[in-house]
Design an enzyme around this catalytic site. Structure first.
Site, PDB file in Angstrom:
ATOM      1  CE  LYS A   1      -2.152   4.420   5.067  1.00  0.00           C
ATOM      2  NZ  LYS A   1      -3.274   4.324   5.990  1.00  0.00           N
TER       3      LYS A   1
ATOM      4  CE  LYS B   1      -2.755  -0.678   3.628  1.00  0.00           C
ATOM      5  NZ  LYS B   1      -3.901  -0.473   4.545  1.00  0.00           N
TER       6      LYS B   1
END
Ligand code: C2G
Length: 130
Positions: free
Chosen positions: A46, A44
């Site tokens: 992240k 993602k």
């Protein structure tokens, strides 16, 4: 028993997270949270402050949460919904429309995001405060 599921990283837990977990639980009797693994966070893009294990430990302490499972891939949602006999899938409306393919398997609900707080904001403001 009406079962609800939601997905996320839930890093640096804040009241916006609690708000969506409370509203998700209000849509049924049992709430499963699929929390992003550290590896899926990489996918993602992240980087979370807390490890998967610690984010899971924190989520399991929340009274609205009945079960925590790992989120390892984008593709697991249909299997998760079927295997856990989910009635309603919930996400914040920053994901509006992105998971409508689940509508043939369960209710799909996008809830308004809580304004004024985010993990990114926390990190940014703490960095600036140095
Ligand atoms: N959220 C919210 N209000 C905020 C911040 C977050 O309602 N102020 C919601 C998001 O919309 C999401 C959930 O809290 O539904 C978790 O947010 P994140 O941890 O940022 O999750 P995200 O990275 O969006 O991961 O497969 C789905 C992804 O794993 C979702």
């Amino acid at each position: 028993m009406k079962k609800v599921i939601t997905y996320g990283t839930f890093d640096l837990l804040h009241w916006g997270h609690i708000n969506i977990l409370k509203r998700a639980k209000d849509l049924g009797d049992y709430l499963i949270v699929a929390i992003s693994s550290d590896e899926f966070n990489d996918i993602k893009g992240k980087k979370s402050f807390h490890s998967y294990e610690n984010r899971k430990f924190i989520l399991e302490a929340i009274k609205y949460v009945d079960e925590v499972i790992p989120e390892n891939t984008w593709e697991q949602k249909v299997i998760d919904v079927k295997e856990n006999e989910i009635d309603t899938f919930v996400m914040g409306d920053d994901w509006e429309g992105k998971f409508d393919f689940l509508k043939e398997h369960c209710n799909v609900v996008y809830l308004p995001r809580t304004e004024g707080i985010s993990t990114t904001q926390i990190k940014t403001e703490l960095a600036a405060a140095k």
